[in-house]
Design a protein around this motif. Sequence first.
Motif, PDB file in Angstrom:
ATOM      1  N   SER A 192     -15.702  -5.156 -26.688  1.00  0.00           N
ATOM      2  CA  SER A 192     -15.735  -6.225 -27.682  1.00  0.00           C
ATOM      3  C   SER A 192     -14.722  -7.316 -27.331  1.00  0.00           C
ATOM      4  N   VAL A 193     -13.646  -6.951 -26.624  1.00  0.00           N
ATOM      5  CA  VAL A 193     -12.690  -7.967 -26.177  1.00  0.00           C
ATOM      6  C   VAL A 193     -13.433  -8.971 -25.313  1.00  0.00           C
ATOM      7  N   GLU A 194     -14.254  -8.447 -24.394  1.00  0.00           N
ATOM      8  CA  GLU A 194     -14.992  -9.358 -23.516  1.00  0.00           C
ATOM      9  C   GLU A 194     -15.946 -10.242 -24.313  1.00  0.00           C
ATOM     10  N   ARG A 195     -16.618  -9.636 -25.314  1.00  0.00           N
ATOM     11  CA  ARG A 195     -17.570 -10.432 -26.099  1.00  0.00           C
ATOM     12  C   ARG A 195     -16.849 -11.522 -26.877  1.00  0.00           C
ATOM     13  N   VAL A 196     -15.718 -11.143 -27.484  1.00  0.00           N
ATOM     14  CA  VAL A 196     -14.960 -12.138 -28.260  1.00  0.00           C
ATOM     15  C   VAL A 196     -14.452 -13.228 -27.327  1.00  0.00           C
ATOM     16  N   ALA A 197     -13.927 -12.806 -26.164  1.00  0.00           N
ATOM     17  CA  ALA A 197     -13.411 -13.782 -25.191  1.00  0.00           C
ATOM     18  C   ALA A 197     -14.527 -14.740 -24.784  1.00  0.00           C
ATOM     19  N   ASP A 198     -15.723 -14.206 -24.586  1.00  0.00           N
ATOM     20  CA  ASP A 198     -16.859 -15.048 -24.211  1.00  0.00           C
ATOM     21  C   ASP A 198     -17.166 -16.067 -25.302  1.00  0.00           C
ATOM     22  N   ALA A 199     -17.240 -15.551 -26.556  1.00  0.00           N
ATOM     23  CA  ALA A 199     -17.581 -16.426 -27.675  1.00  0.00           C
ATOM     24  C   ALA A 199     -16.529 -17.514 -27.830  1.00  0.00           C
ATOM     25  N   GLN A 200     -15.266 -17.126 -27.680  1.00  0.00           N
ATOM     26  CA  GLN A 200     -14.192 -18.104 -27.855  1.00  0.00           C
ATOM     27  C   GLN A 200     -14.264 -19.168 -26.778  1.00  0.00           C
ATOM     28  N   HIS A 201     -14.496 -18.731 -25.563  1.00  0.00           N
ATOM     29  CA  HIS A 201     -14.425 -19.707 -24.483  1.00  0.00           C
ATOM     30  C   HIS A 201     -15.598 -20.667 -24.537  1.00  0.00           C
ATOM     31  N   THR A 202     -16.719 -20.229 -25.109  1.00  0.00           N
ATOM     32  CA  THR A 202     -17.867 -21.121 -25.285  1.00  0.00           C
ATOM     33  C   THR A 202     -17.531 -22.231 -26.277  1.00  0.00           C
ATOM     34  N   ALA A 203     -16.711 -21.882 -27.291  1.00  0.00           N
ATOM     35  CA  ALA A 203     -16.427 -22.842 -28.357  1.00  0.00           C
ATOM     36  C   ALA A 203     -15.290 -23.806 -28.031  1.00  0.00           C
ATOM     37  N   LEU A 204     -14.607 -23.604 -26.923  1.00  0.00           N
ATOM     38  CA  LEU A 204     -13.439 -24.443 -26.591  1.00  0.00           C
ATOM     39  C   LEU A 204     -13.869 -25.809 -26.046  1.00  0.00           C
TER      40      LEU A 204
END
Length: 220
Positions: A26-38
């Motif tokens: 889930s860390v990877e999924r959250v990291a992915d979601a966050q980086h998409t929104a930056l």
Amino acid sequence: MQQLKLLKQLYQLKSFGYDYFDEPRSVERVADAQHTALPNTLEALREYTLSCHLCGLSKTRKHVVFGEGNPHAKLMFVGEGPGEMEDNTGRPFVGRAGQLLTKIIENVLELRREDVYIANIVKCRPPGNRVPTPEEANTCKPYLLKQIEIISPQIIVSLGSTSYRYLTGEMHTPISRVRGEVIDFGKYKLVPTFHPSYLLRNPSAKRDVYQDMLKVKAML
Ligand code: URA
């Protein structure tokens, strides 16, 4: 815009102590979601990171060390985290290890420092130059992933085991086993090598890094 708002809300929840990093996947999924929104430009991303307070390192830093170099670089170096000189100046790799890295770039790769891009796993100095914790590294990772996406280098050279481990998530791989390999890392080629600080302590390892950099040079 909507995503940025959501990201801000998540960050607020995190600052109140909510932990959304439950397990590695889930860390990877959250990291992915966050980086998409930056933000999608380096300048806007830099601005964004300057006011980051998502981990404890923000409490002791003097400067956020965002990274520097050619925004269109074909080659990107990723170190571990800022040291004292970097924290004082806001620039990556400007201390003794940085001087050695600069020499490697100029003398082996035959490039100028400003031709490449230089960043770190974490953008704020870990006190006493300790290794960043998984939480610090994972909190900062979306910024680095976004930076990589914007610059879109052909090759990423990870400097030292901490950089390799946090970039790839392979937390137990010894750097000596993977150094000099060319590894597929999404759209990019990842070449792990020793950290310049290690070379300062173990000058005989310079020969290995020299070979790794010749390989990188041939790929550019
Ligand atoms: N070591 C690192 O890993 N990064 C720096 O910026 C300086 C020293």
